[in-house]
Design a protein around this motif. Structure first.
Motif, PDB file in Angstrom:
ATOM      1  N   ALA A   1       5.916 -10.371 -17.189  1.00  0.00           N
ATOM      2  CA  ALA A   1       6.177 -10.815 -18.556  1.00  0.00           C
ATOM      3  C   ALA A   1       7.417 -10.139 -19.136  1.00  0.00           C
ATOM      4  O   ALA A   1       8.143 -10.751 -19.933  1.00  0.00           O
ATOM      5  CB  ALA A   1       4.964 -10.532 -19.436  1.00  0.00           C
ATOM      6  N   LEU A   2       7.665  -8.907 -18.748  1.00  0.00           N
ATOM      7  CA  LEU A   2       8.848  -8.214 -19.250  1.00  0.00           C
ATOM      8  C   LEU A   2      10.133  -8.966 -18.902  1.00  0.00           C
ATOM      9  O   LEU A   2      11.119  -8.914 -19.646  1.00  0.00           O
ATOM     10  CB  LEU A   2       8.907  -6.797 -18.677  1.00  0.00           C
ATOM     11  CG  LEU A   2       8.047  -5.747 -19.378  1.00  0.00           C
ATOM     12  CD1 LEU A   2       7.974  -4.479 -18.541  1.00  0.00           C
ATOM     13  CD2 LEU A   2       8.572  -5.438 -20.769  1.00  0.00           C
ATOM     14  N   THR A   3      10.123  -9.664 -17.783  1.00  0.00           N
ATOM     15  CA  THR A   3      11.302 -10.418 -17.368  1.00  0.00           C
ATOM     16  C   THR A   3      11.716 -11.440 -18.421  1.00  0.00           C
ATOM     17  O   THR A   3      12.893 -11.773 -18.546  1.00  0.00           O
ATOM     18  CB  THR A   3      11.019 -11.121 -16.024  1.00  0.00           C
ATOM     19  OG1 THR A   3      10.624 -10.135 -15.060  1.00  0.00           O
ATOM     20  CG2 THR A   3      12.241 -11.832 -15.503  1.00  0.00           C
ATOM     21  N   ALA A   4      10.739 -11.899 -19.209  1.00  0.00           N
ATOM     22  CA  ALA A   4      11.021 -12.905 -20.244  1.00  0.00           C
ATOM     23  C   ALA A   4      11.343 -12.281 -21.594  1.00  0.00           C
ATOM     24  O   ALA A   4      11.488 -13.013 -22.588  1.00  0.00           O
ATOM     25  CB  ALA A   4       9.819 -13.843 -20.379  1.00  0.00           C
TER      26      ALA A   4
ATOM     27  N   ARG B   1      24.773  -3.709 -10.935  1.00  0.00           N
ATOM     28  CA  ARG B   1      23.676  -3.483  -9.989  1.00  0.00           C
ATOM     29  C   ARG B   1      22.305  -3.714 -10.617  1.00  0.00           C
ATOM     30  O   ARG B   1      21.288  -3.387 -10.011  1.00  0.00           O
ATOM     31  CB  ARG B   1      23.768  -2.068  -9.414  1.00  0.00           C
ATOM     32  CG  ARG B   1      25.025  -1.834  -8.582  1.00  0.00           C
ATOM     33  CD  ARG B   1      25.050  -0.422  -8.027  1.00  0.00           C
ATOM     34  NE  ARG B   1      23.915  -0.148  -7.163  1.00  0.00           N
ATOM     35  CZ  ARG B   1      23.852  -0.458  -5.875  1.00  0.00           C
ATOM     36  NH1 ARG B   1      24.876  -1.073  -5.300  1.00  0.00           N
ATOM     37  NH2 ARG B   1      22.789  -0.164  -5.158  1.00  0.00           N
ATOM     38  N   TRP B   2      22.280  -4.294 -11.823  1.00  0.00           N
ATOM     39  CA  TRP B   2      21.016  -4.533 -12.518  1.00  0.00           C
ATOM     40  C   TRP B   2      20.961  -5.977 -12.972  1.00  0.00           C
ATOM     41  O   TRP B   2      21.920  -6.516 -13.501  1.00  0.00           O
ATOM     42  CB  TRP B   2      20.873  -3.577 -13.707  1.00  0.00           C
ATOM     43  CG  TRP B   2      19.523  -3.582 -14.348  1.00  0.00           C
ATOM     44  CD1 TRP B   2      19.238  -3.930 -15.634  1.00  0.00           C
ATOM     45  CD2 TRP B   2      18.279  -3.219 -13.754  1.00  0.00           C
ATOM     46  NE1 TRP B   2      17.889  -3.809 -15.884  1.00  0.00           N
ATOM     47  CE2 TRP B   2      17.270  -3.372 -14.740  1.00  0.00           C
ATOM     48  CE3 TRP B   2      17.906  -2.770 -12.483  1.00  0.00           C
ATOM     49  CZ2 TRP B   2      15.921  -3.098 -14.496  1.00  0.00           C
ATOM     50  CZ3 TRP B   2      16.564  -2.498 -12.233  1.00  0.00           C
ATOM     51  CH2 TRP B   2      15.593  -2.659 -13.234  1.00  0.00           C
ATOM     52  N   ASP B   3      19.816  -6.614 -12.755  1.00  0.00           N
ATOM     53  CA  ASP B   3      19.701  -8.061 -12.975  1.00  0.00           C
ATOM     54  C   ASP B   3      19.697  -8.468 -14.445  1.00  0.00           C
ATOM     55  O   ASP B   3      20.088  -9.583 -14.784  1.00  0.00           O
ATOM     56  CB  ASP B   3      18.420  -8.593 -12.321  1.00  0.00           C
ATOM     57  CG  ASP B   3      18.474  -8.510 -10.806  1.00  0.00           C
ATOM     58  OD1 ASP B   3      19.590  -8.498 -10.264  1.00  0.00           O
ATOM     59  OD2 ASP B   3      17.399  -8.457 -10.178  1.00  0.00           O
ATOM     60  N   TRP B   4      19.234  -7.603 -15.330  1.00  0.00           N
ATOM     61  CA  TRP B   4      19.001  -7.993 -16.719  1.00  0.00           C
ATOM     62  C   TRP B   4      20.056  -7.380 -17.630  1.00  0.00           C
ATOM     63  O   TRP B   4      20.233  -6.161 -17.663  1.00  0.00           O
ATOM     64  CB  TRP B   4      17.603  -7.565 -17.157  1.00  0.00           C
ATOM     65  CG  TRP B   4      16.538  -8.301 -16.415  1.00  0.00           C
ATOM     66  CD1 TRP B   4      16.080  -9.559 -16.664  1.00  0.00           C
ATOM     67  CD2 TRP B   4      15.816  -7.839 -15.266  1.00  0.00           C
ATOM     68  NE1 TRP B   4      15.104  -9.908 -15.759  1.00  0.00           N
ATOM     69  CE2 TRP B   4      14.927  -8.871 -14.889  1.00  0.00           C
ATOM     70  CE3 TRP B   4      15.821  -6.652 -14.528  1.00  0.00           C
ATOM     71  CZ2 TRP B   4      14.051  -8.747 -13.811  1.00  0.00           C
ATOM     72  CZ3 TRP B   4      14.968  -6.529 -13.444  1.00  0.00           C
ATOM     73  CH2 TRP B   4      14.099  -7.565 -13.105  1.00  0.00           C
ATOM     74  N   GLN B   5      20.736  -8.225 -18.374  1.00  0.00           N
ATOM     75  CA  GLN B   5      21.758  -7.781 -19.309  1.00  0.00           C
ATOM     76  C   GLN B   5      21.293  -8.072 -20.738  1.00  0.00           C
ATOM     77  O   GLN B   5      20.382  -8.864 -20.967  1.00  0.00           O
ATOM     78  CB  GLN B   5      23.087  -8.495 -19.030  1.00  0.00           C
ATOM     79  CG  GLN B   5      23.544  -8.442 -17.580  1.00  0.00           C
ATOM     80  CD  GLN B   5      23.798  -7.024 -17.084  1.00  0.00           C
ATOM     81  OE1 GLN B   5      24.237  -6.169 -17.844  1.00  0.00           O
ATOM     82  NE2 GLN B   5      23.522  -6.773 -15.810  1.00  0.00           N
ATOM     83  N   GLY B   6      21.938  -7.439 -21.705  1.00  0.00           N
ATOM     84  CA  GLY B   6      21.589  -7.688 -23.093  1.00  0.00           C
ATOM     85  C   GLY B   6      21.717  -6.432 -23.926  1.00  0.00           C
ATOM     86  O   GLY B   6      22.164  -5.386 -23.450  1.00  0.00           O
ATOM     87  N   HIS B   7      21.290  -6.525 -25.187  1.00  0.00           N
ATOM     88  CA  HIS B   7      21.415  -5.414 -26.111  1.00  0.00           C
ATOM     89  C   HIS B   7      20.072  -4.716 -26.304  1.00  0.00           C
ATOM     90  O   HIS B   7      19.025  -5.210 -25.893  1.00  0.00           O
ATOM     91  CB  HIS B   7      21.942  -5.909 -27.458  1.00  0.00           C
ATOM     92  CG  HIS B   7      21.015  -6.869 -28.138  1.00  0.00           C
ATOM     93  ND1 HIS B   7      21.085  -8.227 -27.937  1.00  0.00           N
ATOM     94  CD2 HIS B   7      19.999  -6.661 -29.015  1.00  0.00           C
ATOM     95  CE1 HIS B   7      20.154  -8.821 -28.658  1.00  0.00           C
ATOM     96  NE2 HIS B   7      19.476  -7.898 -29.308  1.00  0.00           N
ATOM     97  N   ALA B   8      20.123  -3.570 -26.955  1.00  0.00           N
ATOM     98  CA  ALA B   8      18.921  -2.812 -27.286  1.00  0.00           C
ATOM     99  C   ALA B   8      18.679  -2.856 -28.784  1.00  0.00           C
ATOM    100  O   ALA B   8      19.612  -2.989 -29.588  1.00  0.00           O
ATOM    101  CB  ALA B   8      19.055  -1.372 -26.822  1.00  0.00           C
ATOM    102  N   LEU B   9      17.410  -2.720 -29.165  1.00  0.00           N
ATOM    103  CA  LEU B   9      17.024  -2.515 -30.554  1.00  0.00           C
ATOM    104  C   LEU B   9      16.274  -1.192 -30.637  1.00  0.00           C
ATOM    105  O   LEU B   9      15.271  -1.001 -29.941  1.00  0.00           O
ATOM    106  CB  LEU B   9      16.152  -3.661 -31.064  1.00  0.00           C
ATOM    107  CG  LEU B   9      16.846  -5.003 -31.300  1.00  0.00           C
ATOM    108  CD1 LEU B   9      15.829  -6.047 -31.751  1.00  0.00           C
ATOM    109  CD2 LEU B   9      17.960  -4.880 -32.335  1.00  0.00           C
ATOM    110  N   VAL B  10      16.779  -0.298 -31.469  1.00  0.00           N
ATOM    111  CA  VAL B  10      16.210   1.037 -31.612  1.00  0.00           C
ATOM    112  C   VAL B  10      15.783   1.233 -33.054  1.00  0.00           C
ATOM    113  O   VAL B  10      16.576   1.018 -33.982  1.00  0.00           O
ATOM    114  CB  VAL B  10      17.234   2.123 -31.208  1.00  0.00           C
ATOM    115  CG1 VAL B  10      16.628   3.514 -31.362  1.00  0.00           C
ATOM    116  CG2 VAL B  10      17.720   1.898 -29.779  1.00  0.00           C
TER     117      VAL B  10
END
Length: 220
Positions: free
Chosen positions: A42-45, A65-74
């Motif tokens: 589920a994390l993949t989505a 070298r990592w499949d998942w790209q995007g931003h973070a929310l902190v």
């Protein structure tokens, strides 16, 4: 038994996949022997919005070298020390502390009041409220329960080099998950001694504490 406290906020909880929502709200989320597999898939989505009330956006450098790209929310109340690196979609809830030189690879969700020590590495994980991961630990493709405390140099092995895919123990027999990488499930309030290693797909749900230098080969 009542549901767990909502620390991430209603807006954020509504965006999370069902398997994550189950772990974040149910007291005994680990009872399903396949819950860890459900969560990691589920994390993949996981898709984070560009903004959310109470959170700050952190742009992440891409990792080839990592499949998942995007931003973070902190969350605004959480503290990231010098040298923290975030890659891909990472959600960090309120009142967390991320130690110096820690690296978190998304999709990862860290619920409120959690602590990561210096030089910890996290990859595609769900950490529930008040989880603690001590310094120099590696945690990948795993689910860690509320108030769980992982001692220094903890390691979750994630690959089965002999079989190629990770097998879990279900109803006393091995079941092939089809996943090439899968870590561990650690229930609420479990403590692990320094240098504990957990083999891929294994669960610590009935043992309250592991001794130092433990090698966890079977569910316990």
């Amino acid at each position: 038994m009542r549901s767990a406290e909502n620390l991430l906020g209603d807006e954020m909880m509504a965006l999370l996949p069902a398997a994550l929502h189950h772990c974040l709200t149910e007291p005994k989320w680990w009872e399903d022997e396949l819950q860890g597999l459900h969560v990691v898939r589920a994390l993949t989505a996981l898709a984070l919005p560009a903004d959310c009330d109470g959170y700050r956006l952190v742009d992440n450098p891409p990792s080839p070298r990592w499949d998942w790209q995007g931003h973070a929310l902190v969350h605004q109340s959480s503290l990231l020390h010098t040298g923290v690196n975030l890659f891909g979609p990472v959600l960090i809830g309120p009142d967390c502390e991320i130690g110096p030189n820690a690296s978190i690879f998304g999709p990862t969700v860290i619920e409120g009041r959690s602590y990561l020590g210096p030089s910890v590495e996290i990859r595609r994980c769900l950490l529930l409220a008040q989880a603690e991961v001590s310094h120099m630990s590696f945690l990948g493709h795993s689910v860690i329960g509320r108030r769980a405390a992982l001692g220094a140099f903890f390691c979750s092995a994630v690959r089965n080099l002999r079989r190629g895919t990770v097998h879990v123990i279900r109803d006393g027999t091995l079941a092939d998950t089809g996943e090439r990488r899968l870590g561990c499930v650690i229930a609420d309030d479990v403590e692990t001694g320094v240098r504990t290693t957990v083999m891929p797909g294994r669960r610590i749900t009935e043992t309250p504490a592991t001794p130092p230098n433990s090698l966890i080969m079977k569910n316990c």
